[in-house]
Design an enzyme around this catalytic site. Structure first.
Site, PDB file in Angstrom:
ATOM      1  N   ASN A 194      37.203 -27.111 -24.379  1.00  0.00           N
ATOM      2  CA  ASN A 194      36.958 -26.090 -25.396  1.00  0.00           C
ATOM      3  C   ASN A 194      38.305 -25.693 -26.005  1.00  0.00           C
ATOM      4  O   ASN A 194      39.288 -25.522 -25.289  1.00  0.00           O
ATOM      5  CB  ASN A 194      36.261 -24.878 -24.777  1.00  0.00           C
ATOM      6  CG  ASN A 194      35.753 -23.912 -25.814  1.00  0.00           C
ATOM      7  OD1 ASN A 194      36.541 -23.325 -26.547  1.00  0.00           O
ATOM      8  ND2 ASN A 194      34.452 -23.734 -25.870  1.00  0.00           N
ATOM      9  N   HIS A 195      38.323 -25.529 -27.307  1.00  0.00           N
ATOM     10  CA  HIS A 195      39.572 -25.236 -28.015  1.00  0.00           C
ATOM     11  C   HIS A 195      39.861 -23.743 -28.180  1.00  0.00           C
ATOM     12  O   HIS A 195      40.843 -23.381 -28.822  1.00  0.00           O
ATOM     13  CB  HIS A 195      39.547 -25.881 -29.409  1.00  0.00           C
ATOM     14  CG  HIS A 195      39.417 -27.358 -29.368  1.00  0.00           C
ATOM     15  ND1 HIS A 195      38.492 -28.044 -30.114  1.00  0.00           N
ATOM     16  CD2 HIS A 195      40.089 -28.290 -28.645  1.00  0.00           C
ATOM     17  CE1 HIS A 195      38.605 -29.331 -29.869  1.00  0.00           C
ATOM     18  NE2 HIS A 195      39.561 -29.510 -28.982  1.00  0.00           N
TER      19      HIS A 195
END
Length: 164
Positions: free
Chosen positions: A39-40
């Site tokens: 996840n960014h």
């Protein structure tokens, strides 16, 4: 499998609330928001606030607190196999009325995905004193936008925080 959200990561100084839908498997296992390394979210948050990226969850929480940002999820619990929002069933929404009573300084809500906004509006009436914004999902599976495009769209969060 029945899933339960994490408690809100919030302070009395919080003015912005970022809402995801429901934590994924890795986040629940780690008891950390956006705990999936794919996840960014955290990379984006550090970039939009021009800070050096840190793997430390304490550093991450401190960066949010310093900018008046809280994290929570729209759903308190649900049935879901895996981590995909599209697999959510039997959802129960979190108690936003009591959250806003306890934390009256919240003036902006940023949804971390269209899915989070969809579930919120399905069960909750928006407050007229709060501005609502929908940002693209930071999930690594959201391949519709590049990381650079996501960062540009998430800059709205940093710009809002700097004004408050």
């Amino acid at each position: 499998m029945h899933k339960f959200a994490l408690p809100p990561l919030i302070h009395t100084s919080s003015k912005i609330l970022v809402l995801g839908t429901m934590p994924g498997e890795q986040s629940i296992a780690r008891q950390q928001y956006y705990g999936n390394k794919g996840n960014h979210f955290w990379k984006i948050i550090f970039m939009i606030f021009d800070k050096k990226y840190s793997e430390s969850y304490d550093d991450r929480k401190e960066l949010l607190k310093a900018n008046g940002i809280a994290l929570w999820n729209v759903l308190a619990s649900c049935m879901r196999e895996g981590s995909s929002d599209s697999k959510i069933k039997n959802e129960i929404v979190n108690d936003f009325e009591n959250l806003h009573i306890k934390y009256p300084n919240i003036r902006h809500v940023f949804f971390e995905s269209k899915s989070a906004a969809k579930f919120f509006y399905k069960y909750t009436k928006p407050y007229i004193t709060i501005n609502y914004h929908i940002l693209p999902s930071t999930s690594g599976l959201n391949a519709g936008l590049s990381l650079v495009q996501k960062i540009e769209m998430w800059r709205e969060l940093a710009e809002t925080a700097k004004k408050l």
